[in-house]
Design an enzyme around this catalytic site. Sequence first.
Site, PDB file in Angstrom:
ATOM      1  N   ARG A  39       0.821  -1.228   0.000  1.00  9.69           N
ATOM      2  CA  ARG A  39       0.000   0.000   0.000  1.00  9.69           C
ATOM      3  C   ARG A  39       0.847   1.268   0.000  1.00  9.69           C
ATOM      4  O   ARG A  39       0.493   2.258   0.647  1.00  9.69           O
ATOM      5  CB  ARG A  39      -0.966   0.027   1.189  1.00  9.69           C
ATOM      6  CG  ARG A  39      -1.994  -1.079   1.178  1.00  9.69           C
ATOM      7  CD  ARG A  39      -3.124  -0.731   0.222  1.00  9.69           C
ATOM      8  NE  ARG A  39      -4.086  -1.819   0.145  1.00  9.69           N
ATOM      9  CZ  ARG A  39      -5.285  -1.791   0.706  1.00  9.69           C
ATOM     10  NH1 ARG A  39      -5.688  -0.744   1.351  1.00  9.69           N
ATOM     11  NH2 ARG A  39      -6.083  -2.820   0.566  1.00  9.69           N
ATOM     12  N   ARG A  43      -3.521   6.376   0.305  1.00  9.42           N
ATOM     13  CA  ARG A  43      -4.022   7.502   1.099  1.00  9.42           C
ATOM     14  C   ARG A  43      -2.984   8.230   1.929  1.00  9.42           C
ATOM     15  O   ARG A  43      -3.235   9.346   2.372  1.00  9.42           O
ATOM     16  CB  ARG A  43      -5.171   7.029   1.995  1.00  9.42           C
ATOM     17  CG  ARG A  43      -6.424   6.731   1.211  1.00  9.42           C
ATOM     18  CD  ARG A  43      -7.376   5.882   2.016  1.00  9.42           C
ATOM     19  NE  ARG A  43      -6.768   4.595   2.305  1.00  9.42           N
ATOM     20  CZ  ARG A  43      -7.290   3.688   3.141  1.00  9.42           C
ATOM     21  NH1 ARG A  43      -8.411   3.959   3.764  1.00  9.42           N
ATOM     22  NH2 ARG A  43      -6.689   2.533   3.348  1.00  9.42           N
ATOM     23  N   ARG A  52      -7.401  11.298  -6.535  1.00  5.18           N
ATOM     24  CA  ARG A  52      -8.563  10.430  -6.351  1.00  5.18           C
ATOM     25  C   ARG A  52      -9.837  11.218  -6.002  1.00  5.18           C
ATOM     26  O   ARG A  52     -10.937  10.654  -6.087  1.00  5.18           O
ATOM     27  CB  ARG A  52      -8.295   9.424  -5.222  1.00  5.18           C
ATOM     28  CG  ARG A  52      -7.623   8.121  -5.627  1.00  5.18           C
ATOM     29  CD  ARG A  52      -8.546   7.187  -6.420  1.00  5.18           C
ATOM     30  NE  ARG A  52      -9.892   7.057  -5.888  1.00  5.18           N
ATOM     31  CZ  ARG A  52     -10.234   6.347  -4.829  1.00  5.18           C
ATOM     32  NH1 ARG A  52      -9.345   5.652  -4.204  1.00  5.18           N
ATOM     33  NH2 ARG A  52     -11.485   6.316  -4.428  1.00  5.18           N
ATOM     34  N   ASP A  88      -6.750  -3.347  -7.529  1.00  6.68           N
ATOM     35  CA  ASP A  88      -7.333  -3.971  -6.341  1.00  6.68           C
ATOM     36  C   ASP A  88      -7.626  -5.426  -6.643  1.00  6.68           C
ATOM     37  O   ASP A  88      -7.832  -5.797  -7.806  1.00  6.68           O
ATOM     38  CB  ASP A  88      -8.612  -3.256  -5.897  1.00  6.68           C
ATOM     39  CG  ASP A  88      -9.021  -3.703  -4.493  1.00  6.68           C
ATOM     40  OD1 ASP A  88      -8.432  -3.196  -3.529  1.00  6.68           O
ATOM     41  OD2 ASP A  88      -9.882  -4.591  -4.375  1.00  6.68           O
ATOM     42  N   TYR A 163     -14.556 -12.211   0.681  1.00  6.71           N
ATOM     43  CA  TYR A 163     -15.383 -11.055   0.291  1.00  6.71           C
ATOM     44  C   TYR A 163     -16.692 -11.502  -0.352  1.00  6.71           C
ATOM     45  O   TYR A 163     -17.761 -10.942  -0.084  1.00  6.71           O
ATOM     46  CB  TYR A 163     -14.609 -10.122  -0.656  1.00  6.71           C
ATOM     47  CG  TYR A 163     -13.549  -9.346   0.081  1.00  6.71           C
ATOM     48  CD1 TYR A 163     -13.887  -8.308   0.938  1.00  6.71           C
ATOM     49  CD2 TYR A 163     -12.200  -9.669  -0.044  1.00  6.71           C
ATOM     50  CE1 TYR A 163     -12.917  -7.618   1.645  1.00  6.71           C
ATOM     51  CE2 TYR A 163     -11.224  -8.991   0.656  1.00  6.71           C
ATOM     52  CZ  TYR A 163     -11.589  -7.956   1.501  1.00  6.71           C
ATOM     53  OH  TYR A 163     -10.642  -7.281   2.205  1.00  6.71           O
TER      54      TYR A 163
HETATM   55  O1  CP3 Z   1      -4.029  -4.971   2.048  1.00  8.90           O
HETATM   56  C1  CP3 Z   1      -3.949  -6.154   1.717  1.00  8.90           C
HETATM   57  O2  CP3 Z   1      -4.119  -7.130   2.479  1.00  8.90           O
HETATM   58  C2  CP3 Z   1      -3.587  -6.455   0.282  1.00  8.90           C
HETATM   59  C3  CP3 Z   1      -4.582  -7.260  -0.452  1.00  8.90           C
HETATM   60  C4  CP3 Z   1      -5.817  -6.481  -0.705  1.00  8.90           C
HETATM   61  C5  CP3 Z   1      -5.945  -5.485  -1.692  1.00  8.90           C
HETATM   62  N1  CP3 Z   1      -7.210  -5.041  -1.678  1.00  8.90           N
HETATM   63  C6  CP3 Z   1      -4.875  -5.116  -2.620  1.00  8.90           C
HETATM   64  C7  CP3 Z   1      -4.646  -3.689  -2.927  1.00  8.90           C
HETATM   65  C8  CP3 Z   1      -7.038  -6.603  -0.046  1.00  8.90           C
HETATM   66  C9  CP3 Z   1      -7.380  -7.514   1.095  1.00  8.90           C
HETATM   67  C10 CP3 Z   1      -7.926  -5.676  -0.682  1.00  8.90           C
HETATM   68  C11 CP3 Z   1      -9.348  -5.486  -0.370  1.00  8.90           C
HETATM   69  C12 CP3 Z   1      -9.622  -4.063  -0.131  1.00  8.90           C
HETATM   70  N2  CP3 Z   1      -9.798  -3.154  -1.139  1.00  8.90           N
HETATM   71  C13 CP3 Z   1      -9.684  -3.377   1.093  1.00  8.90           C
HETATM   72  C14 CP3 Z   1      -9.553  -3.986   2.454  1.00  8.90           C
HETATM   73  C15 CP3 Z   1     -10.863  -4.070   3.143  1.00  8.90           C
HETATM   74  C16 CP3 Z   1     -10.858  -5.006   4.323  1.00  8.90           C
HETATM   75  O3  CP3 Z   1     -11.331  -6.127   4.177  1.00  8.90           O
HETATM   76  O4  CP3 Z   1     -10.316  -4.620   5.369  1.00  8.90           O
HETATM   77  C17 CP3 Z   1      -9.881  -2.030   0.801  1.00  8.90           C
HETATM   78  C18 CP3 Z   1      -9.986  -0.892   1.777  1.00  8.90           C
HETATM   79  C19 CP3 Z   1      -9.961  -1.918  -0.609  1.00  8.90           C
HETATM   80  C20 CP3 Z   1     -10.133  -0.700  -1.396  1.00  8.90           C
HETATM   81  C21 CP3 Z   1      -8.854  -0.089  -1.808  1.00  8.90           C
HETATM   82  N3  CP3 Z   1      -7.820  -0.772  -2.418  1.00  8.90           N
HETATM   83  C22 CP3 Z   1      -8.509   1.277  -1.758  1.00  8.90           C
HETATM   84  C23 CP3 Z   1      -9.380   2.365  -1.182  1.00  8.90           C
HETATM   85  C24 CP3 Z   1      -7.231   1.394  -2.332  1.00  8.90           C
HETATM   86  C25 CP3 Z   1      -6.482   2.672  -2.579  1.00  8.90           C
HETATM   87  C26 CP3 Z   1      -5.288   2.847  -1.726  1.00  8.90           C
HETATM   88  C27 CP3 Z   1      -5.594   2.978  -0.287  1.00  8.90           C
HETATM   89  O5  CP3 Z   1      -5.039   2.199   0.500  1.00  8.90           O
HETATM   90  O6  CP3 Z   1      -6.369   3.866   0.025  1.00  8.90           O
HETATM   91  C28 CP3 Z   1      -6.814   0.108  -2.714  1.00  8.90           C
HETATM   92  C29 CP3 Z   1      -5.546  -0.176  -3.393  1.00  8.90           C
HETATM   93  C30 CP3 Z   1      -4.941  -1.519  -3.279  1.00  8.90           C
HETATM   94  N4  CP3 Z   1      -5.551  -2.668  -2.907  1.00  8.90           N
HETATM   95  C31 CP3 Z   1      -3.610  -1.802  -3.607  1.00  8.90           C
HETATM   96  C32 CP3 Z   1      -3.417  -3.153  -3.375  1.00  8.90           C
HETATM   97  C33 CP3 Z   1      -2.149  -3.978  -3.543  1.00  8.90           C
HETATM   98  C34 CP3 Z   1      -2.716  -0.702  -4.174  1.00  8.90           C
HETATM   99  C35 CP3 Z   1      -1.324  -0.835  -4.478  1.00  8.90           C
HETATM  100  C36 CP3 Z   1      -0.380  -0.576  -3.329  1.00  8.90           C
HETATM  101  O7  CP3 Z   1      -0.139  -1.507  -2.534  1.00  8.90           O
HETATM  102  O8  CP3 Z   1       0.173   0.538  -3.229  1.00  8.90           O
END
Ligand code: CP3
Length: 362
Positions: A39, A43, A52, A88, A163
Site C-alpha cells: 500500500r 491515502r 482520487r 485492487d 469477500y
Molecule cells: O491490504 C492487503 O491485504 C492487500 C490485499 C488487498 C488489496 N485489496 C490489494 C490492494 C485486499 C485484502 C484488498 C481489499 C480491499 N480493497 C480493502 C480492504 C478491506 C478489508 O477487508 O479490510 C480495501 C480498503 C480496498 C479498497 C482499496 N484498495 C482502496 C481504497 C485502495 C487505494 C489505496 C488505499 O489504500 O487507500 C486500494 C488499493 C490496493 N488494494 C492496492 C493493493 C495492492 C494498491 C497498491 C499498493 O499496494 O500501493
Amino acid sequence: MSVVPAESTAASRRQLLDSPFLAALAGKRPSRRPVWFMRQAGRSLPEYRALRAGRDMLETCLDPELVCEITLQPVRRHSVDAAILFSDIVVPLKTSGVGVVIKPGVGPVIDAPVRTRADIDALPSPSPEGLEPVGEAVGSLIAELGQTPLIGFAGAPFTLASYLVEGGPSKHHATTKALMAAEPETFAALLEKLADFTISFLKVQLAAGVDAVQVFDSWVGALTLADYRRHVLPHTQRVFAEISEFGVPGIHFGVNTGHLLGAMAESGARVIGADWRTPLTEAAKAVGPGFGLQGNLDPALLLAPRPALEAETRRVLAEADAALALGASGHVFNLGHGVLPETDPGALTAVVDLVHNQPVGE
Ligand code: CP3
C-alpha cells in the site's frame, strides 16, 4: 491492446540485472538492501488524495493513465526499489461482471453474496478482455519505470472467497468458515472458480511485462493449519503452477500466518511475506532454507516518534540478517501489512533511507 501469449513475452521480458529487489528475490546478493511497502501508493500521499478526489476507486483502477501516475507517485517520493501496480484484488471480478463496488472507508462490497452451489454456478467466468486497461497500464509503466521493477499482484482464492461469501470486509470470516466446514465440496468449487480469476488477472499483468508477482492471501490467517492444507493450499498451488511458465518470481503473503508459513512455502512461491507478529528468524525456520523472506516492520510504528521507528527498523534488519544466517536466500524489507492511511509519508522516506544505508547482510 491484445493479450500477448506467454511464450513471446518470456523471450522479450526485460532483464533488470542491477535491481536489488530482483536480486534478493532470486537469492543473489543485492547491491543494497531492497525495500518497498505494501500500500505504498494510496491515502498516505497527498498527491494521491488530490488525484482520487471525486473519483470512484474501481473506475480509477481501469483508467491506465491514472493507474500509471498513482503507481509512480511513491517511487518518485520514496525511491523504493519496486513499484506495485495500483489496482485492487476485486478488479478481475468487476471486469467479468460480478456486482462489486469499493465503498470509501469500508472496502469491497458485493451486491449478491455467494453462498450456495447455485450462486457459484451463476458466477461469470473470468474475462481477460475487460482487463485490457490493466495490461495497457502495465505496458506504460514498464516504459516509464526504467530500471525500477514493477510488481503485479492478485488476491488468492481464499481471500477473494471471503469477500464474496461475507458480502464485504469481515472480522471473523464466520460465514466463509461455516461454509467450508459444512459443505467442503461447495467451498472447493468456489475456490476452484476464484483461482481462475486469480490466474487470469496475473496472466494479463505477466503478459504485459510485470517483473514479479505477489499473491495476497490477506485473511487466510483466520484458518487452522489443517483447514489451510485441506481447503486452500491446493488452489493456491494451482495459481503458482499456472503462472510458472512466465519464469517470474512469486511472493506469497498473508496476515496472522505465523502458524501457516511452512505450508505457504509449499505454494510454489519462492518468497514468503511475514506479518509483524512473526520474527523473521521464526519465519526462516518455518519455511526452511532456500526461501526468500519479505517483511516485516509493524505499520503502526510509522506513527511513532522517529527514534522508536528507527530502532524498530534496525531490529527488523538485524532479524533479517539472522534469518539469512539460518538459510533464508534473501530479504526484501517491507511492512508486516499495508501502510496505514494516517501515516506521514516522511516516515516512509526515512525508513527507505535507513534501510538503504545499512550494509547488505551475508
Ligand atoms: O491490504 C492487503 O491485504 C492487500 C490485499 C488487498 C488489496 N485489496 C490489494 C490492494 C485486499 C485484502 C484488498 C481489499 C480491499 N480493497 C480493502 C480492504 C478491506 C478489508 O477487508 O479490510 C480495501 C480498503 C480496498 C479498497 C482499496 N484498495 C482502496 C481504497 C485502495 C487505494 C489505496 C488505499 O489504500 O487507500 C486500494 C488499493 C490496493 N488494494 C492496492 C493493493 C495492492 C494498491 C497498491 C499498493 O499496494 O500501493
